[in-house]
Design a protein around this motif. Structure first.
Motif, short mmCIF file in Angstrom:
data_model
loop_
_atom_site.label_atom_id
_atom_site.label_comp_id
_atom_site.label_asym_id
_atom_site.label_seq_id
_atom_site.Cartn_x
_atom_site.Cartn_y
_atom_site.Cartn_z
N GLU A 69 107.74 3.48 21.18
CA GLU A 69 109.20 3.46 21.29
C GLU A 69 109.67 3.68 22.72
OE1 GLU A 69 110.41 5.31 16.93
OE2 GLU A 69 109.92 6.67 18.56
N ALA A 70 108.85 4.33 23.54
CA ALA A 70 109.24 4.64 24.91
C ALA A 70 109.20 3.43 25.84
CB ALA A 70 108.34 5.75 25.47
N VAL A 71 108.45 2.40 25.45
CA VAL A 71 108.40 1.19 26.28
C VAL A 71 109.79 0.55 26.25
CG1 VAL A 71 107.40 -1.12 26.52
CG2 VAL A 71 105.94 0.82 25.89
N PRO A 72 110.38 0.32 27.42
CA PRO A 72 111.74 -0.22 27.44
C PRO A 72 111.81 -1.64 26.89
CG PRO A 72 110.85 -0.10 29.68
CD PRO A 72 109.85 0.54 28.77
N ASP A 73 112.91 -1.92 26.20
CA ASP A 73 113.12 -3.27 25.68
C ASP A 73 114.03 -4.04 26.64
OD1 ASP A 73 115.74 -2.36 25.23
OD2 ASP A 73 115.48 -2.22 23.05
N GLU A 74 114.34 -5.27 26.27
CA GLU A 74 115.12 -6.13 27.15
C GLU A 74 116.49 -5.54 27.46
OE1 GLU A 74 116.71 -10.72 27.65
OE2 GLU A 74 115.52 -10.21 25.89
N VAL A 75 117.13 -4.97 26.45
CA VAL A 75 118.47 -4.40 26.65
C VAL A 75 118.41 -3.25 27.66
CG1 VAL A 75 120.36 -3.15 25.51
CG2 VAL A 75 119.30 -5.11 24.38
N GLU A 76 117.44 -2.37 27.50
CA GLU A 76 117.29 -1.24 28.44
C GLU A 76 117.00 -1.73 29.86
OE1 GLU A 76 115.27 2.45 26.25
OE2 GLU A 76 114.27 0.53 25.84
N CYS A 77 116.13 -2.73 29.96
CA CYS A 77 115.76 -3.24 31.28
C CYS A 77 116.93 -3.95 31.95
CB CYS A 77 114.55 -4.17 31.17
SG CYS A 77 113.03 -3.29 30.74
N ARG A 78 117.68 -4.73 31.19
CA ARG A 78 118.86 -5.40 31.78
C ARG A 78 119.90 -4.37 32.19
NH1 ARG A 78 118.81 -10.79 31.93
NH2 ARG A 78 117.26 -11.83 30.64
N ALA A 79 120.05 -3.31 31.41
CA ALA A 79 121.00 -2.25 31.77
C ALA A 79 120.56 -1.56 33.06
CB ALA A 79 121.11 -1.23 30.63
N GLU A 80 119.26 -1.35 33.21
CA GLU A 80 118.74 -0.73 34.44
C GLU A 80 118.95 -1.65 35.64
OE1 GLU A 80 116.95 2.36 36.69
OE2 GLU A 80 117.96 2.30 34.76
N TRP A 81 118.74 -2.95 35.44
CA TRP A 81 119.00 -3.94 36.51
C TRP A 81 120.45 -3.81 36.97
CZ3 TRP A 81 116.63 -7.96 39.25
CH2 TRP A 81 117.48 -8.93 39.80
N GLU A 82 121.36 -3.76 36.01
CA GLU A 82 122.79 -3.65 36.34
C GLU A 82 123.10 -2.30 36.98
OE1 GLU A 82 125.04 -6.05 36.23
OE2 GLU A 82 123.56 -7.45 35.43
N ARG A 83 122.54 -1.23 36.42
CA ARG A 83 122.80 0.13 36.93
C ARG A 83 122.41 0.23 38.41
NH1 ARG A 83 120.72 4.67 38.29
NH2 ARG A 83 118.57 4.16 37.88
N GLN A 84 121.28 -0.37 38.74
CA GLN A 84 120.80 -0.33 40.13
C GLN A 84 121.41 -1.43 41.00
OE1 GLN A 84 116.59 0.14 40.87
NE2 GLN A 84 116.28 1.11 38.88
N ASP A 85 122.23 -2.28 40.40
CA ASP A 85 122.87 -3.40 41.11
C ASP A 85 121.82 -4.25 41.85
OD1 ASP A 85 125.00 -5.01 41.86
OD2 ASP A 85 125.50 -3.81 43.62
N LEU A 86 120.76 -4.60 41.14
CA LEU A 86 119.64 -5.31 41.75
C LEU A 86 119.93 -6.79 42.00
CD1 LEU A 86 116.70 -3.57 39.90
CD2 LEU A 86 117.54 -3.16 42.21
N GLY A 87 120.99 -7.30 41.41
CA GLY A 87 121.40 -8.67 41.72
C GLY A 87 121.73 -8.80 43.20
N GLU A 88 122.28 -7.75 43.78
CA GLU A 88 122.57 -7.74 45.21
C GLU A 88 121.29 -7.74 46.04
OE1 GLU A 88 125.37 -7.67 47.32
OE2 GLU A 88 126.37 -8.40 45.51
N LYS A 89 120.32 -6.98 45.58
CA LYS A 89 119.06 -6.83 46.33
C LYS A 89 118.15 -8.05 46.22
CE LYS A 89 115.11 -3.74 46.83
NZ LYS A 89 114.51 -2.46 46.43
N TYR A 90 117.96 -8.53 44.99
CA TYR A 90 116.99 -9.60 44.74
C TYR A 90 117.62 -10.97 44.52
CZ TYR A 90 113.73 -5.74 43.89
OH TYR A 90 112.95 -4.63 44.01
N GLY A 91 118.87 -10.99 44.09
CA GLY A 91 119.50 -12.25 43.71
C GLY A 91 119.49 -12.36 42.20
N GLN A 92 120.61 -12.77 41.64
CA GLN A 92 120.76 -12.83 40.19
C GLN A 92 119.77 -13.80 39.54
OE1 GLN A 92 122.79 -10.48 39.10
NE2 GLN A 92 122.22 -10.93 37.00
#
Length: 102
Positions: free
Chosen positions: A56-79
């Motif tokens: 259960e601790a392995v992150p799923d797609e929703v958690e990972c996408r939320a983390e991407w957004e939380r860290q604003d990684l679209g700015e860093k890596y490109g959307q």
């Protein structure tokens, strides 16, 4: 001589195309690896909180996408690299460092 020049420029274009393609592959691998590191941290944090099985601790797609957004990684890596990062984030071992028992 004109034929040689044309052939040389075609070879140069081919080299440039291959180099650019390799650069994109390397970039995707790097971003995916960064996602895996983040996924391991998310997994270890969930395990440290307790009450969660390793599966259960392995992150799923929703958690990972939320983390991407939380860290604003679209700015860093490109959307355009979000899918590579999320795939890496979800691709973590079930048993992580936080589950190691001495």
């Amino acid at each position: 001589m004109a034929g040689c020049s044309s052939e040389e420029s075609a070879q140069e274009r081919d080299k440039q195309i291959k180099a650019e393609a390799q650069q994109r592959v390397d970039e995707r691998i790097s971003v995916r690896n960064a996602g895996t590191t983040a996924g391991e941290l998310l997994r270890d944090t969930a395990l440290a909180r307790g009450g969660t099985s390793p599966v259960e601790a392995v992150p799923d797609e929703v958690e990972c996408r939320a983390e991407w957004e939380r860290q604003d990684l679209g700015e860093k890596y490109g959307q355009d690299l979000v899918d590579s990062w999320v795939a890496g984030c979800m691709d973590v071992d079930v048993m992580g460092s936080a589950t190691t028992v001495p």
